[in-house]
Design a protein around this motif. Structure first.
Motif, short mmCIF file in Angstrom:
data_model
loop_
_atom_site.label_atom_id
_atom_site.label_comp_id
_atom_site.label_asym_id
_atom_site.label_seq_id
_atom_site.Cartn_x
_atom_site.Cartn_y
_atom_site.Cartn_z
N ARG A 688 0.82 -1.20 0.00
CA ARG A 688 0.00 0.00 0.00
C ARG A 688 0.86 1.27 0.00
N ASP A 689 1.99 1.21 0.67
CA ASP A 689 2.87 2.39 0.72
C ASP A 689 3.35 2.78 -0.66
N ASP A 690 3.46 1.79 -1.56
CA ASP A 690 3.95 2.07 -2.92
C ASP A 690 2.82 2.47 -3.87
N LEU A 691 1.57 2.25 -3.43
CA LEU A 691 0.45 2.51 -4.33
C LEU A 691 0.19 4.00 -4.52
N GLY A 692 0.48 4.81 -3.49
CA GLY A 692 0.15 6.22 -3.55
C GLY A 692 0.72 6.92 -4.76
N TRP A 693 2.07 6.78 -4.93
CA TRP A 693 2.69 7.49 -6.06
C TRP A 693 2.24 6.89 -7.38
N GLU A 694 2.02 5.56 -7.41
CA GLU A 694 1.61 4.91 -8.67
C GLU A 694 0.21 5.37 -9.08
N ILE A 695 -0.69 5.45 -8.10
CA ILE A 695 -2.05 5.94 -8.41
C ILE A 695 -1.99 7.38 -8.85
N GLU A 696 -1.20 8.21 -8.14
CA GLU A 696 -1.13 9.63 -8.49
C GLU A 696 -0.58 9.82 -9.90
N GLN A 759 -18.65 -6.82 7.12
CA GLN A 759 -19.06 -6.75 8.52
C GLN A 759 -19.67 -5.38 8.76
N LYS A 760 -20.89 -5.39 9.25
CA LYS A 760 -21.64 -4.15 9.42
C LYS A 760 -20.85 -3.15 10.27
N GLY A 761 -20.74 -1.92 9.76
CA GLY A 761 -20.08 -0.86 10.50
C GLY A 761 -18.57 -0.87 10.39
N ARG A 762 -18.01 -1.83 9.66
CA ARG A 762 -16.55 -1.91 9.52
C ARG A 762 -16.15 -1.84 8.06
N LYS A 763 -15.12 -1.06 7.79
CA LYS A 763 -14.60 -0.98 6.43
C LYS A 763 -13.67 -2.15 6.18
N SER A 764 -13.84 -2.77 5.03
CA SER A 764 -12.94 -3.87 4.67
C SER A 764 -11.63 -3.30 4.12
N PHE A 765 -10.66 -4.16 3.98
CA PHE A 765 -9.37 -3.77 3.42
C PHE A 765 -9.57 -3.19 2.01
N VAL A 766 -10.47 -3.82 1.25
CA VAL A 766 -10.76 -3.34 -0.11
C VAL A 766 -11.42 -1.97 -0.07
N ASP A 767 -12.38 -1.77 0.86
CA ASP A 767 -13.04 -0.47 1.00
C ASP A 767 -12.03 0.63 1.27
N GLU A 768 -11.08 0.32 2.15
CA GLU A 768 -10.06 1.31 2.50
C GLU A 768 -9.20 1.65 1.28
N LEU A 769 -8.86 0.63 0.49
CA LEU A 769 -8.06 0.87 -0.71
C LEU A 769 -8.83 1.71 -1.74
N ILE A 770 -10.11 1.39 -1.91
CA ILE A 770 -10.93 2.15 -2.87
C ILE A 770 -11.03 3.61 -2.42
N GLU A 771 -11.27 3.80 -1.13
CA GLU A 771 -11.38 5.17 -0.60
C GLU A 771 -10.08 5.93 -0.79
N PHE A 772 -8.99 5.25 -0.53
CA PHE A 772 -7.68 5.87 -0.71
C PHE A 772 -7.46 6.25 -2.17
N ALA A 773 -7.82 5.35 -3.08
CA ALA A 773 -7.64 5.61 -4.51
C ALA A 773 -8.50 6.78 -4.97
N VAL A 774 -9.76 6.81 -4.51
CA VAL A 774 -10.68 7.87 -4.91
C VAL A 774 -10.19 9.23 -4.41
N GLN A 775 -9.74 9.27 -3.16
CA GLN A 775 -9.26 10.53 -2.61
C GLN A 775 -8.02 11.02 -3.35
N THR A 776 -7.16 10.09 -3.73
CA THR A 776 -5.98 10.46 -4.51
C THR A 776 -6.40 11.07 -5.84
N ALA A 777 -7.41 10.47 -6.46
CA ALA A 777 -7.90 10.97 -7.74
C ALA A 777 -8.53 12.35 -7.59
#
Length: 945
Positions: A688-696, A759-777
Motif C-alpha cells: 500500500r505504501d507504494d500505491l500512492g505514487w503509482e495511483i497519483e 461486517q456491518k459498521g466496519r470498512k474492509s481492506f478493499v473499501d479502504e483501498l478504494i477510498e484511498f484511490a478515490v481521494q488520490t484521484a
C-alpha cells in the motif's frame, strides 16, 4: 490493403482511451425523452429499465474501434459513425424542421450541442441514409472497405478477434443491448433468468428486426386476431345496448358495508368521471335498502366540478352521509380489520380460492359496476359520438351474462393454460394484493370481462402476437387507474404505470372497442441483416457456456425494480402453455436465483456471473459493465466484484441516462457509470505504501491526456469534450486500473479479500483501498488558479463549493453532479449549500446573498471556514456596506486571517471569474456576485495591515 485476422488483437480499444461523454449524454437523454417513440418500447412498455440504443451503439463501436496515435482522428471517425459529427447534425436538424424554416438551420448549428440535439431527429429516425458521407473517411482511417455497418463490423471484428464479433448480454432485460449489437452486424448471445426478459429480447430480433415479408404476415395475423376476438364478444351480446351504441369503458368500484351506519357505500375516491365532458357521479340514497344508487350526470359549471373532486374515500377514510346531515367517517384499516400478530400485519379479509373470480357474498370488499361510457360512429364519417351513462337494468343483465359465462368455463380455461391458476408468491411487491384484497392467485387481479377478453386473445395468439396480449394485460387489470382528465372523455393508465402492484378502489375495464387498437398494434420495424446469428436462452448469468468476444451488461443493482416479482403477473398467463418458440425456457421467475439488492447474496451472485464471463471470453476480450452510481456502497461493491472475478478496470465514464420522472420523485435523477474491463493476466504484488505514487501518476497521466485532447477539440469547436465530472470519473478509473492490476497487496490475496463478507459498521481492506484511490484521484483535480498545496489546505466542503462553482460555469446543472462530488469530497451535508434540491435538472449552489448570515457558527461543516467568511463579506458588499467595514468583519470571521490572506484573494478572483457571464435572474444575481467578488479581491490585495 484489407485488414488481416487478429491484426488488432492487442490494440487497445477506443473506449479505453476516449469517449465523448457530453455528446453521448445529450443523445441518450434525447432518446429517453422520446418515451414510446423508442424503437423497442412497443414490445413491452411495462419494462422500464432500458439502456438507450444510442448508448449501446457507442459502447459496442468503442469496444471494437482501435485507439491509435492520433486521438483527434479517432474521435472524428467515432463521431461520424455515431451520427454526431457536424454534417450529420446538420442533416438531423434539417429533417426535423419544417421546409419553410430550412434557411434557419445555421442558427441551430451555433447552439450548444445539447440544444442542437433537442432540435434534431435521432440518428435511428433517419436511418442508413444519414451515414452515406462517412464511409470513405472511415475506410481511409481504418483500412477497411465498408459501405454499411454490418460490413464494417465484420471487417474490424476479424481484425480484432479473427471473426465477426460475438457480443453477449447475460442480463438482457428488455433486449436493448442485444438488439443494438445485432443491428450493427454482430453475432449475439442473449440470456436472462426471467422468461419475460427473454421474450422481449426475442421479440426485438424476430418482430422489430423481422424481414419486410415476415412483418406483413405478423401485422395481418394481429388484425385477424382482433377481428376474431371482436366476433366472439359480439356473439355473446355483452358490449352493445341494442340501439347502435357500443361500450367503450366500464367503470367499477369497490363497495363495503359501513360498520357504523350499516349502509352499503361505493368507494369512489373522486366523483369526477370526465373533466373534459364535465361528467360527475353522485350518490343517491335509497334509505329502505340502506344503499346508494350512483347517478351519472353532465354538469355545466366549474363549481360542481370542483365539489365533485372529493368522493367517498378521503385520506384513508370512508366518508358518506345518507341524509346529508349526519356524516360517517371510518378508516379503511378498521373496515379491513387490520391487527398485529407478532411482527406481521394481519386482517379479517377472506383469502380468495383458486375457483374465485368475483367476491363471495360475505366478503368485506364487494365490487359493482357504476358507470358505462358508450360510443357510436357518426353517420357522416369515421368519428364517434360518446356518452357516459348510469348503469341500467339491461347493463346488469349483460353483466350477469359475463359472470355466468366465465363461471362456467374458468376451470376449463385454467386446465388448458389459457387463464392463470398460479398462486401469488409473497414478496416485497406481491404482498400488496394479498394483504389489501385477499387475492391469492394471479387471475384474481382481473375482472370477469377482462378474463374473457384475455382468454380469447391468449387462445388465438402465436408467439409473435403474445407481445400485444401482454400489452393488453397491462391495460386490462383491476390495477389500472381511471384518469378523468385524459382526452376522449377520460382514459386509463397501465397496470405498470408504476412498478408496483397497488390495488385500487375504482378502476376502468376497457371494452373490445377500446382495446383492439392495442391488440392489433403495429410494432416498430428495423430489418436486421439476415446473416447475423442471434441466440436467446433463459438461465442464470453464471451458466453461460459459450465463448463471446464482448460482454456488455447492465446488471440489477440496489435500487432495481423487482422484475422477478412483478413479471409473474405475465408469467402466469404462459406458464402452462407457452408457444413452441418459448417452450424451452423455464416459465418461472425463479426468485431465489435472481441477483438483486446490495447484500452478500448480490455480491456472491455477481462474482459468479462475472467470473464465468471472464472465463468465457478470449484473452483479448473486453467487458463493459454499466451501473447506476447511487451509493458509495454499490461503487465499492462493484470494485470488489471486479477484483474477485479476475478482471481489471481499464477505463470508466459517466453518462447521464435518466430523465426527470414522477417515478423518480424529482431529485433522484441518475446517470450510469460505464466500466471497461479486461482479464487480469498477471499475478502482480505490491504494498500500500507504494500505491500512492503509482495511483497519483496514473491519475495525472489520464487526466492530463483527456485535458489535452479537450483543449485540441475546443480549438476546432466552441465546445469541449469533458467537464470536471468526466475528469473525476477518469481519475477514478485510473486509480482502479492501478488497484485491480494487483493480485496481492500487503501480502493479502485480493480475490480472497474481495470475496470476504462485509461486517456491518466496519470498512474492509478493499473499501479502504478504494477510498484511498478515490481521494488520490479527487485531490489531483485542482482548479486553475490554485496551487496544489493551497487546494489541499482547504476544508473538504470548501473544495466542494469551489469545484461546483466551476461546474456551474461549465454549464452543469444536474443534481447528480453535486451528489457525486459530495461523495468524492466526503461532504456530509452538501445539500446545505444547494439552493433547491427538488429540481434534478436545474440544481445550483447558493449565492452569498442567499446564505446571508447562516452557517457562520455552530457544528455545520461550512461554519468558520475561510470561504464561508468570504461569502459573508460578499453578502455585505451586495448590501452596500463600506469596504473597510467589510474587511474588518472578514478579519473577525476568518481565524488566521494573515496566513489565509493570499488564499482569500485568490478565492475571490476565482468566484468573480466563474460567476461572470452566467445568466442572471431575479433569484440568481450572478452579475452582482461577480462584481462584489472583483471588488473584494482587489480590496484584500491592497489592504495595508
Amino acid at each position: 490493403m484489407a485488414l488481416v485476422p487478429f491484426e488488432w488483437k492487442n490494440k487497445p480499444a477506443l473506449i479505453e482511451h476516449l469517449f465523448p461523454v457530453q455528446k453521448i449524454s445529450a443523445e441518450t437523454f434525447k432518446e429517453r425523452m422520446a418515451s414510446h417513440g423508442q424503437l423497442l418500447v412497443s414490445l413491452g412498455a411495462y419494462w422500464k429499465g432500458r439502456k438507450p440504443l444510442i448508448l449501446n451503439k457507442a459502447c459496442i463501436l468503442g469496444s471494437l474501434l482501435p485507439a491509435t496515435e492520433n486521438p483527434l482522428k479517432d474521435l472524428e471517425i467515432f463521431e461520424l459513425l455515431m451520427g454526431i459529427d457536424g454534417e450529420s447534425m446538420q442533416r438531423r436538424i434539417q429533417a426535423n424542421i419544417p421546409v419553410s424554416k430550412k434557411d434557419t438551420v445555421g442558427n441551430f448549428l451555433v447552439l450548444p450541442y445539447a440544444e442542437r440535439v433537442r432540435n434534431a431527429k435521432r440518428p435511428e429516425e433517419i436511418g442508413d441514409s444519414l451515414f452515406i458521407h462517412v464511409w470513405s473517411r472511415v475506410n481511409d482511417h481504418l483500412g477497411t472497405s465498408a459501405t454499411s455497418f454490418p460490413e464494417l463490423i465484420e471487417q474490424i471484428g476479424v481484425a480484432r478477434f479473427g471473426r465477426r464479433p460475438k457480443v453477449a448480454d447475460v442480463f438482457s432485460g428488455a433486449g436493448q443491448i442485444p438488439f443494438e449489437a445485432a443491428r450493427l452486424g454482430c453475432d449475439v448471445y442473449a440470456s436472462d433468468l426471467n422468461p419475460i426478459a427473454c421474450m422481449l429480447t426475442w421479440g426485438g430480433f424476430n418482430i422489430v428486426g423481422a424481414s419486410k415479408e415476415k412483418r406483413i404476415e405478423i401485422d395481418k395475423d394481429q388484425n385477424n386476431i382482433a377481428q376474431q376476438v371482436q366476433k366472439e364478444i359480439d356473439a355473446l351480446d355483452i358490449e352493445t345496448d341494442g340501439n347502435g351504441w357500443r361500450a367503450k369503458v366500464f367503470l367499477y368500484c369497490v363497495e363495503i358495508i359501513c360498520p357504523e351506519s350499516g349502509w352499503k357505500v361505493p368507494l369512489i375516491p373522486s366523483f369526477i368521471v370526465s373533466n373534459s365532458y364535465r361528467v360527475i357521479a353522485e350518490l343517491v340514497p335509497v334509505p329502505t335498502e340502506k344503499r346508494y344508487d350512483v347517478n351519472i350526470r353532465y354538469i355545466d359549471n366549474n363549481e360542481e366540478l370542483e365539489e365533485a373532486q372529493l368522493g367517498t374515500v378521503q385520506n384513508g377514510d370512508v366518508v358518506h352521509s345518507p341524509d346529508g346531515v349526519t356524516q360517517y367517517r371510518i378508516n379503511i384499516k378498521t373496515i379491513r380489520g387490520d391487527y398485529k400478530e407478532g411482527k406481521g400485519n394481519r386482517n379479517r379479509l377472506r383469502l380468495w380460492e383458486k375457483s374465485d373470480f368475483i367476491p363471495q357474498t360475505n366478503d368485506i370488499f364487494q365490487e359493482r359496476l357504476y358507470c358505462v361510457q358508450w360510443l357510436k360512429k357518426k353517420t357522416n364519417g369515421s368519428k364517434y359520438d360518446y356518452e357516459f351513462r348510469s348503469v341500467t337494468q339491461e347493463d346488469l343483465v349483460r353483466e350477469k351474462k359475463v359472470i355466468d359465462y366465465v363461471g362456467e368455463h374458468l376451470e376449463e380455461w385454467q386446465k388448458k393454460g389459457y387463464v392463470p391458476d398460479m398462486l401469488i408468491e409473497a414478496g416485497d411487491k406481491t404482498d400488496e394484493p394479498i394483504r389489501t384484497r385477499g387475492w391469492t392467485h394471479w387471475h384474481h387481479l382481473f375482472n370477469p370481462r377482462q378474463l374473457l377478453f384475455l382468454y380469447l386473445t391468449n387462445k388465438y395468439t402465436k408467439a409473435e402476437e403474445k407481445y400485444n396480449l401482454f400489452q393488453c394485460m397491462n391495460h386490462l387489470s383491476k390495477l389500472t387507474r381511471w384518469r378523468p382528465q385524459a382526452g376522449g372523455g377520460g382514459g386509463s393508465a397501465g397496470t405498470f404505470d408504476n412498478q408496483a402492484l397497488n390495488t385500487l378502489y375504482n378502476y376502468p375495464v376497457r371494452a373490445t372497442a377500446s382495446i383492439e387498437n392495442i391488440l392489433a398494434n403495429v410494432h416498430s420495424s428495423y430489418e436486421l441483416d439476415p446473416t447475423v446469428t442471434t441466440t436467446v436462452n433463459s438461465h442464470p448469468a453464471d451458466e453461460v457456456n459459450v465463448e463471446n468476444d464482448i460482454y456488455i451488461t447492465d446488471p440489477p443493482y440496489g435500487d432495481a425494480v423487482k422484475y422477478e416479482e412483478i413479471t409473474e403477473f405475465f408469467i402466469a398467463w404462459l406458464r402452462k402453455n407457452p408457444p413452441a418458440e418459448f417452450a424451452h425456457w423455464n416459465w418461472d421467475s425463479r426468485r431465489s436465483l435472481a441477483i438483486k439488492g446490495e447484500d452478500e447474496g448480490f455480491r456472491r451472485g455477481m462474482v459468479l456471473a462475472y467470473r464465468k464471463m471472464a472465463q468465457k471470453m478470449p484473452d483479448n476480450g473486453i467487458q463493459i459493465l454499466m451501473f447506476t452510481h447511487q451509493s458509495g456502497a454499490i461503487w465499492a461493491d462493484m470494485a470488489n466484484i471486479i477484483w474477485a472475478s479476475g478482471l481489471q478496470v481499464t477505463a470508466a465514464w459517466y453518462v447521464v441516462t435518466e430523465t426527470d420522472s414522477a417515478l423518480r420523485q424529482g431529485a433522484n435523477i441518475k446517470g450510469t457509470i460505464i466500466l471497461i474491463l479486461r482479464k487480469r493476466h498477471q499475478e502482480l504484488e505490491t504494498f500500500r505504501d507504494d500505491l500512492g505514487w503509482e495511483i497519483e501518476e496514473a491519475v495525472k497521466e489520464q487526466v492530463e491526456s483527456l485535458m489535452g485532447l479537450d483543449k485540441k477539440v475546443r480549438v476546432q469547436s466552441f465546445e469541449g469534450l469533458y467537464t470536471d465530472a468526466d475528469l473525476q470519473m477518469a481519475g477514478y478509473a485510473a486509480a482502479l486500473k492501478v488497484l485491480t492490476a494487483y493480485s496481492r497487496i500487503d501480502g493479502k490475496e485480493m480475490v480472497t479479500e474481495a470475496e470476504a463478507p462485509r461486517q456491518k459498521g466496519r470498512k474492509s481492506f478493499v473499501d479502504e483501498l478504494i477510498e484511498f484511490a478515490v481521494q488520490t484521484a479527487v485531490q489531483f483535480l485542482v482548479p486553475v488558479g490554485f496551487e496544489k498545496a493551497e487546494w489541499q489546505k482547504l476544508q473538504a466542503i470548501e473544495r466542494f463549493y469551489l469545484k461546483m462553482v466551476d461546474m456551474e460555469h461549465q454549464g452543469a446543472k444536474t443534481l447528480d453532479n453535486y451528489q457525486n462530488f459530495g461523495k468524492a469530497f466526503k461532504v456530509h451535508h452538501f445539500d446545505q449549500l444547494i439552493s433547491d434540491t427538488s429540481k434534478s435538472n436545474s440544481a445550483r449552489l447558493k449565492l452569498s446573498t442567499e446564505f446571508k448570515g447562516t452557517l457562520m457558527s455552530g457544528d455545520a461543516e461550512f461554519a468558520r471556514t475561510p470561504l464561508r467568511a468570504l461569502l459573508y463579506a460578499l453578502f455585505e458588499l451586495s448590501k452596500e456596506v463600506e469596504v473597510d467595514d467589510v474587511l474588518l468583519h472578514l478579519m473577525e470571521n476568518c481565524s488566521n486571517y494573515l496566513p489565509n490572506k493570499t488564499l482569500l484573494s485568490k478565492m475571490a478572483d476565482y468566484l468573480a471569474e466563474k460567476r461572470e457571464g452566467l445568466k442572471s435572474t431575479k433569484t440568481f444575481r450572478s452579475d452582482v456576485e461577480a462584481s462584489c467578488a472583483r471588488v473584494l479581491a482587489e480590496a484584500i490585495r491592497n489592504q495595508r495591515l
